[in-house]
Design a protein around this motif. Structure first.
Motif, PDB file in Angstrom:
ATOM      1  N   SER A   1      44.233  19.843 -41.576  1.00 32.79           N
ATOM      2  CA  SER A   1      43.074  19.080 -42.040  1.00 32.79           C
ATOM      3  C   SER A   1      42.741  19.440 -43.480  1.00 32.79           C
TER       4      SER A   1
ATOM      5  N   PRO B   1      36.737  17.372 -47.384  1.00 33.73           N
ATOM      6  CA  PRO B   1      36.460  16.043 -47.952  1.00 33.73           C
ATOM      7  C   PRO B   1      36.384  15.998 -49.473  1.00 33.73           C
TER       8      PRO B   1
ATOM      9  N   LYS C   1      43.917  12.323 -47.067  1.00 38.18           N
ATOM     10  CA  LYS C   1      43.597  11.896 -45.706  1.00 38.18           C
ATOM     11  C   LYS C   1      44.838  11.724 -44.827  1.00 38.18           C
ATOM     12  N   SER C   2      45.979  12.120 -45.339  1.00 38.14           N
ATOM     13  CA  SER C   2      47.224  12.029 -44.561  1.00 38.14           C
ATOM     14  C   SER C   2      48.210  13.031 -45.129  1.00 38.14           C
TER      15      SER C   2
ATOM     16  N   ASP D   1      49.470  11.712 -48.364  1.00 35.01           N
ATOM     17  CA  ASP D   1      48.538  12.020 -49.455  1.00 35.01           C
ATOM     18  C   ASP D   1      48.702  13.457 -49.926  1.00 35.01           C
TER      19      ASP D   1
ATOM     20  N   ASN E   1      38.746  16.265 -42.834  1.00 36.00           N
ATOM     21  CA  ASN E   1      39.598  15.097 -42.639  1.00 36.00           C
ATOM     22  C   ASN E   1      40.900  15.528 -41.973  1.00 36.00           C
TER      23      ASN E   1
ATOM     24  N   LEU F   1      44.637  15.363 -41.069  1.00 34.01           N
ATOM     25  CA  LEU F   1      45.838  14.785 -41.660  1.00 34.01           C
ATOM     26  C   LEU F   1      46.884  14.475 -40.598  1.00 34.01           C
TER      27      LEU F   1
END
Length: 333
Positions: free
Chosen positions: A135, A138, A143-144, A147, A225, A227
């Motif tokens: 994760s 923020p 977010k992945s 990314d 977030n 991932l």
């Protein structure tokens, strides 16, 4: 809070399991049954997943076999102290080890001063598998996993990732991902999952590699977030979070999980191994067991002794390659 509630539900279920009188059976009776108290050695502190699974299985065995089944927590040395204690016992079925990747796969490669060998243990069956989760805070536009890869390439040396400690499964999860993608990030090890999570929530580290719990509740609350999860399949507890494998071909074989399984001393004869394996199958097929395991974000993973032995060997080989490439070597404290 979600994690704590799940733990409490699972722990409280041991009383229900102990009180259950009628159990589904694979046959009328096993060829072997214990003749004295059964010890389940948990090479970890009370309250963790190794301990929870040991207590749930102990409650089942006590009812099934009519003998007291007592959990003994022998923590320390990354799980090697308790495991070494189990190795020294007779293989008569009255001492059972609840194992996990640390002392039963990773330790053989990472520790210089190991005092037991893999061949001194007889794998009986795995119990459960739980994904790890990667994760991001923020504050970073990640977010992945795609990314993350793109960000590292565009901003070398800008990200740090945290884990519960050097050589732990979450650390090796990120180490392997970075090896496979040819990228680098600074690792910040913490003394346990709790401090690592707090550092991620505060933004002191940007990326966190952790077990599914306790990170998942923070993801659900929007504080981190997610991932990806690290198993080949998505988690039933978080079906919207993709797997690492879905990122691209270089990660198509990525598979890391926290698993918890049962071992006996190597000298245990086949009737003892088979009798325990049968009871594990019954235990894992129970509706209440499945419900409690699902609450932990895990899935059941029963196997024959040979299947579990092959799995543990594959895990040992996988982690050995990761550890060698990282150049990791430690001493058992």
């Amino acid at each position: 809070m979600t994690s704590l509630l799940s733990r409490r539900r699972v722990l409280s279920a041991t009383a229900v399991l102990s009180a259950t009188a009628a159990l589904p059976r694979l046959g009328q009776a096993a060829d072997w049954r214990p003749t004295e108290n059964v010890r389940l050695i948990v090479p970890a502190a009370a309250g963790g997943t190794t301990d929870v699974m040991g207590r749930l299985l102990a409650a089942h065995l006590q009812t099934a076999w009519g003998q007291s089944a007592i959990v003994e927590n022998r923590s320390g040395g990354g799980g090697t102290i308790g495991t070494a204690e189990a190795v020294r016992q007779k293989g008569d079925g009255h001492t059972i080890l609840v194992g996990n990747p640390g002392p039963n796969a990773i330790a053989y490669s990472i520790f210089r001063n190991m005092n037991y060998k893999a061949e001194q243990l007889q794998p009986v069956s795995n119990l459960i598998r739980i994904p790890n989760i990667i994760s991001a805070h923020p504050s970073v536009p990640i977010k992945s996993i795609s990314d993350l890869i793109a960000y590292i390439k565009a901003n070398p040396d800008k990200l740090t990732y945290g884990s519960s400690g050097v050589g732990q499964s979450p650390h090796l999860t990120m180490a392997w991902l970075l090896q496979l993608t040819g990228l680098k990030m600074v690792h910040v090890p913490f003394r346990g999952a709790g401090p690592a999570l707090q550092a991620a929530l505060s933004g002191d580290i940007q990326i966190l590699s952790d077990n599914l719990f306790p990170s998942l509740p923070q993801v659900q609350d929007g504080k981190l977030n997610a991932l990806a999860v690290t198993t080949p399949e998505r988690s039933g507890s978080a079906p919207n979070i993709p797997t690492v494998r879905e990122t691209g071909p270089e990660l198509a074989k990525f598979d890391v999980s926290s698993w918890f399984g049962i071992f006996l001393p190597k000298s245990a004869p086949a009737p003892v191994v088979d009798a325990l394996n049968r009871e594990i199958k019954v235990f894992l097929e129970r509706d209440d067991t499945r419900k409690n395991i699902a609450a932990m974000g895990a899935r059941t993973d029963y196997g024959t002794p040979q299947q579990f032995s092959d799995f543990v060997q594959a895990e040992t080989t996988k982690f050995a390659a990761i550890i060698k490439q990282e150049g990791l070597q430690m001493d058992v404290n």
